[in-house]
Design an enzyme around this catalytic site. Sequence first.
Site, PDB file in Angstrom:
ATOM      1  N   PRO A 114      46.164  41.987  41.030  1.00 43.06           N
ATOM      2  CA  PRO A 114      46.660  40.610  41.032  1.00 43.06           C
ATOM      3  C   PRO A 114      46.991  40.024  42.403  1.00 43.06           C
ATOM      4  CG  PRO A 114      48.404  42.092  40.394  1.00 43.06           C
ATOM      5  CD  PRO A 114      47.171  42.935  40.554  1.00 43.06           C
ATOM      6  N   CYS A 115      45.973  39.782  43.200  1.00 42.69           N
ATOM      7  CA  CYS A 115      46.184  39.176  44.511  1.00 42.69           C
ATOM      8  C   CYS A 115      46.718  37.752  44.403  1.00 42.69           C
ATOM      9  CB  CYS A 115      44.905  39.226  45.345  1.00 42.69           C
ATOM     10  SG  CYS A 115      43.493  38.424  44.570  1.00 42.69           S
ATOM     11  N   HIS A 116      46.556  37.120  43.247  1.00 38.34           N
ATOM     12  CA  HIS A 116      47.071  35.757  43.056  1.00 38.34           C
ATOM     13  C   HIS A 116      48.593  35.719  43.088  1.00 38.34           C
ATOM     14  CE1 HIS A 116      46.933  37.454  38.964  1.00 38.34           C
ATOM     15  NE2 HIS A 116      47.938  36.621  38.678  1.00 38.34           N
TER      16      HIS A 116
END
Length: 158
Positions: free
Chosen positions: A120-122
């Site tokens: 989950p880089c967001h």
Amino acid sequence: MYTTTIHTPVGLAVISGNEDGISSVRVSNEPGPDSAFVPAVLHKCARQLEEYFLNRRRSFDLPLRPQGTPFQRAVWQMLREVPYGKTMSYLELTRRLGDEKAIRAVAAANGRNPIWIIIPCHRIIGSNGDLTGYAGGLGRKKWLLEHEQVANGQLSLF
């Protein structure tokens, strides 16, 4: 390498990998060719992503095989530890990795994350709370963060 594509509320998710695991999930605006044969793990990934978008899944149980340098893989592993519905700043992520001076390298590794949503880089934002940098576009980043906030029963961040 095999590929399958699913529709999501923020674009097409193109899932690639083999029988051993998922090597990439990327967002696209254009459909690509799907493989004639799709291994079970890609079907499982597609199902779990669909559950995520329906607010029925907060974590993923998939074998992941992202290709990257040891440093990139360390950053991506740390990203997986950011809880659903929470955010972390690039600076905090860098500190957790042990070297505050590596913030640009951490940001670059975050931007090269090959497995959209599942890693989950967001969830990584600027120290001042601003949405900064996102390979899928800031509109998608905002949508994903709001999706997770609403699913957690919280008001929107923005």
